[in-house]
Scaffold this motif. Structure first.
Motif, PDB file in Angstrom:
ATOM      1  N   LYS A 237       6.198 -11.836  -1.577  1.00  0.00           N
ATOM      2  CA  LYS A 237       5.227 -11.307  -0.613  1.00  0.00           C
ATOM      3  C   LYS A 237       5.912 -10.406   0.400  1.00  0.00           C
ATOM      4  O   LYS A 237       7.116 -10.491   0.615  1.00  0.00           O
ATOM      5  N   LYS A 238       5.116  -9.537   0.977  1.00  0.00           N
ATOM      6  CA  LYS A 238       5.652  -8.650   2.004  1.00  0.00           C
ATOM      7  C   LYS A 238       6.013  -9.466   3.246  1.00  0.00           C
ATOM      8  O   LYS A 238       5.433 -10.514   3.524  1.00  0.00           O
ATOM      9  N   VAL A 239       6.978  -8.927   4.024  1.00  0.00           N
ATOM     10  CA  VAL A 239       7.460  -9.649   5.209  1.00  0.00           C
ATOM     11  C   VAL A 239       6.346  -9.851   6.227  1.00  0.00           C
ATOM     12  O   VAL A 239       6.253 -10.904   6.884  1.00  0.00           O
TER      13      VAL A 239
ATOM     14  N   ASP B 251      -2.222  -3.421  -1.032  1.00  0.00           N
ATOM     15  CA  ASP B 251      -3.515  -2.741  -1.126  1.00  0.00           C
ATOM     16  C   ASP B 251      -3.546  -1.871  -2.386  1.00  0.00           C
ATOM     17  O   ASP B 251      -2.525  -1.680  -3.052  1.00  0.00           O
ATOM     18  N   PRO B 252      -4.731  -1.334  -2.730  1.00  0.00           N
ATOM     19  CA  PRO B 252      -4.859  -0.547  -3.964  1.00  0.00           C
ATOM     20  C   PRO B 252      -3.895   0.614  -4.063  1.00  0.00           C
ATOM     21  O   PRO B 252      -3.357   0.900  -5.146  1.00  0.00           O
TER      22      PRO B 252
ATOM     23  N   LEU C 111      -0.483  -0.723  -4.984  1.00  0.00           N
ATOM     24  CA  LEU C 111      -0.456  -1.107  -6.398  1.00  0.00           C
ATOM     25  C   LEU C 111      -0.374   0.136  -7.292  1.00  0.00           C
ATOM     26  O   LEU C 111       0.334   0.145  -8.303  1.00  0.00           O
ATOM     27  N   GLU C 112      -1.120   1.189  -6.872  1.00  0.00           N
ATOM     28  CA  GLU C 112      -1.073   2.432  -7.642  1.00  0.00           C
ATOM     29  C   GLU C 112       0.330   3.018  -7.633  1.00  0.00           C
ATOM     30  O   GLU C 112       0.833   3.509  -8.653  1.00  0.00           O
ATOM     31  N   PHE C 113       1.008   2.950  -6.451  1.00  0.00           N
ATOM     32  CA  PHE C 113       2.387   3.448  -6.346  1.00  0.00           C
ATOM     33  C   PHE C 113       3.311   2.655  -7.274  1.00  0.00           C
ATOM     34  O   PHE C 113       4.141   3.225  -7.990  1.00  0.00           O
ATOM     35  N   LEU C 114       3.166   1.324  -7.245  1.00  0.00           N
ATOM     36  CA  LEU C 114       4.033   0.468  -8.075  1.00  0.00           C
ATOM     37  C   LEU C 114       3.818   0.739  -9.560  1.00  0.00           C
ATOM     38  O   LEU C 114       4.783   0.782 -10.344  1.00  0.00           O
ATOM     39  N   ILE C 115       2.568   0.936  -9.979  1.00  0.00           N
ATOM     40  CA  ILE C 115       2.277   1.207 -11.396  1.00  0.00           C
ATOM     41  C   ILE C 115       2.852   2.574 -11.783  1.00  0.00           C
ATOM     42  O   ILE C 115       3.437   2.734 -12.860  1.00  0.00           O
TER      43      ILE C 115
END
Length: 584
Positions: free
Chosen positions: A129-131, A137-138, A141-145
């Protein structure tokens, strides 16, 4: 209100531009390297830095549901590079929240992003999880994908590069192996000394593979139920010895060992513990044409204190080296046998010439008689004997004998017989008395060997045309009278050398013009053909009777030719000797 919407729009646009710039920078960094660990670390550090996550790992797929940890950051419980985990992936999702999976939950890894290439999942990016405690957020998630899609090509390229490096290393190792085997092969085939060959093997193992100890064993040449340890290095005198391996049934391994084996996998406890106690961890078969003729035992490499199996490449090299050594040892043995055979053949050739010198070189010429003799040995030397002894101008001694057995032992006894006959024969000495003396002398020579000689001796008085003979257990000489009537010379006694003091009788017969005496050894009558039929006495007698009017020399040639025609090239197992005496 409109200004707030406009500001929000510009902030969102700036964020997307920032993400795109970050993706571009990461893409350049990833595509500039083929180091897999550097690429994975860059991906993980980029994500953790941008999204302020407290931990993360990257898993790469090994097989259908098996993944290994290849990069990690943050406080994780008992996980290290190379750690394996089985994961049942969702069918089509690019990401999933992994709290329900025990491994992820224990390590507080909340989100997993699939790394896919050509519709195939090649790995996972797993994040904590983030600190700040917020969820992704969407747009995040789009950046990670997007990052995982960019990373997939770099990861695949790096994996291919790594595989190529591994293959190149293996190829280099194989080339080194081949060069090593070639060099060792030249050393092994340089000479034909088994000790030298084994020394080369030991030096190769210790010098090129850094193996600390080794031994070679093979079945004993004199008793193949026993084991001979032919060489050992790095082992004490009491560890691994011939008697120990024989008692422990090491011989049984030769029929079962076809591939290198790690000694801890040997089922027989005594053999396993003996090897382990001596520091021998692998047994390598030494094979020729898939037949195990020796076993090479090797210990760990210098400095290695663990009991671990060698890599397959090492074992394959050891098996080839062991086989090459076994071939060299067999060649050395064959060379030594060839040298020994050549030596024996030379000695037998000398013995053959000596034995030939004991037989008559010419047929004797006496008025009123034709005399002919011939001998063929089935081996280089033999046990058949015939002789013509000039006693006086009117008296000739005729002799023929057959020693039991074949080859050198029979030839030696035949030489004794020649010496005894020559030393005892005298003109006007009764034939039976002379035979009795020879019998006693031979019995001393033969002792308990069980050897004996069948023998016929006759004195031929050419003036009186009388033949006085004694048959010591020999097959009966055949006398064909000029009329065609047949007589056998059967007076005498037992074969010579069997019993000291055995009685012998002599008999005198009159010879008339046209009479023919044939003396022969059983090599004639027992000559056999391809149908395993014997020539036989009946065939011999019929041939002699039909051609008894011929000269002695012509009849001799006819008998020998008929035996050869009957045999049809079959190698005979007994000597052939014939003596003919024809009264004119």
């Amino acid at each position: 209100m409109g200004k707030a919407i406009e500001n929000a729009y510009y902030r969102q646009l700036e964020r997307r531009l920032f993400d795109m710039s970050a993706l571009f920078d990461v893409s350049q960094a990833l595509n500039s390297s083929l180091d897999l660990h550097a690429i994975l670390d860059a991906i993980l550090l980029t994500i953790l830095g941008k999204h302020a996550c407290n931990r993360g790992i990257i898993l790469l797929r090994e097989s259908d549901d098996l993944f290994t940890v290849n990069s990690l950051r943050g406080a994780l419980h008992g996980i290290k590079i190379g750690f394996e985990i089985q994961i049942d992936l969702p069918a089509e999702e690019m990401f999933f929240f992994s709290d329900e999976i025990d491994f992820f939950r224990k390590n507080q890894l909340h989100l997993s992003i699939l790394i896919r290439k050509n519709d195939r999942t090649i790995g996972l990016i797993c994040l904590g999880k983030k600190v700040n405690g917020r969820s992704f957020d969407p747009s995040e998630l789009e950046f990670l994908i997007s990052l995982s899609n960019i990373a997939s090509t770099s990861i695949e390229n790096a994996q291919v590069y790594r595989q190529m490096k591994v293959l190149n290393r293996r190829l280099d190792w194989k080339l080194q192996e081949l060069n090593s085997l070639f060099e060792v092969g030249e050393e092994l085939n340089f000479g034909f000394d088994p000790d030298r060959i084994l020394q080369v093997l030991a030096l190769t193992l210790m010098g090129q593979m850094a193996i600390s100890k080794c031994f070679v064993c093979s079945p004993c040449t004199k008793d193949d139920t026993k084991i001979d340890v032919t060489i050992k290095r790095g082992l004490g005198s009491k560890k691994i010895n011939s008697e120990q391996l024989t008692k422990q049934g090491f011989r049984s391994l030769f029929s079962n060992l076809n591939d290198p084996i790690f000694v801890q996998r040997i089922t027989k406890e005594e053999i396993r513990e003996t090897c382990l106690n001596a520091g021998i961890f692998h047994l390598i078969p030494m094979q020729i044409k898939n037949v195990t003729k020796g076993i090479l035992g090797v210990g760990a490499k210098f400095g290695d204190k663990t009991i671990t199996p060698f890599p397959e490449d090492n074992l394959e090299y050891l098996k080839m080296l062991a086989a090459q050594t076994m071939i060299a040892l067999e060649n050395a043995q064959l060379f030594q046998l060839a040298v020994e055979k050549e030596r024996i053949e030379k000695e037998l050739e000398v013995a053959k010439n000596i034995q030939r010198s004991l037989l008559p070189s010419n047929n004797p010429k006496y008025p009123g008689f034709q005399i002919s003799g011939f001998n063929i040995s089935c081996f280089q030397v033999g046990g058949d004997y015939y002789d013509f002894i000039h006693l006086t101008d009117r008296c000739l001694g005729l002799a023929i004998g057959d020693v039991t057995g074949k080859g050198v032992p029979a030839a030696l006894l035949m030489a004794n017989m020649h010496a005894y006959l020559r030393s005892h024969v005298e003109y006007q000495t009764p034939v039976n008395e002379m035979i009795s003396k020879i019998n006693s002398s031979l019995h001393i020579s033969t002792g308990t060997t069980g050897k004996f000689i069948t023998f016929v001796y006759a004195d031929l008085d050419v003036e009186k045309r009388e033949l006085t003979y004694c048959n010591a257990g020999h097959n009966y000489p055949i006398l064909f009278r000029n009329s065609g009537e047949k007589e056998y010379l059967d007076a005498g006694g037992l074969p010579l050398g069997m019993f000291p003091g055995a009685p012998y009788q002599a008999k005198t017969i009159q010879l008339h013009p046209g009479d023919l005496l044939t003396m022969y050894t059983d090599g004639v009558s027992e000559a056999w053909n391809r149908d395993e039929n014997e020539y036989g006495e009946e065939r011999l007698e019929a041939l002699i009777k039909a051609h008894r009017k011929e000269t002695a020399d012509d009849l001799m040639k006819r008998i020998l030719q008929d035996v050869a025609n009957f045999s049809d090239g079959m190698r005979q197992t007994d000597d052939i000797t014939i003596v003919l005496c024809k009264a004119l």
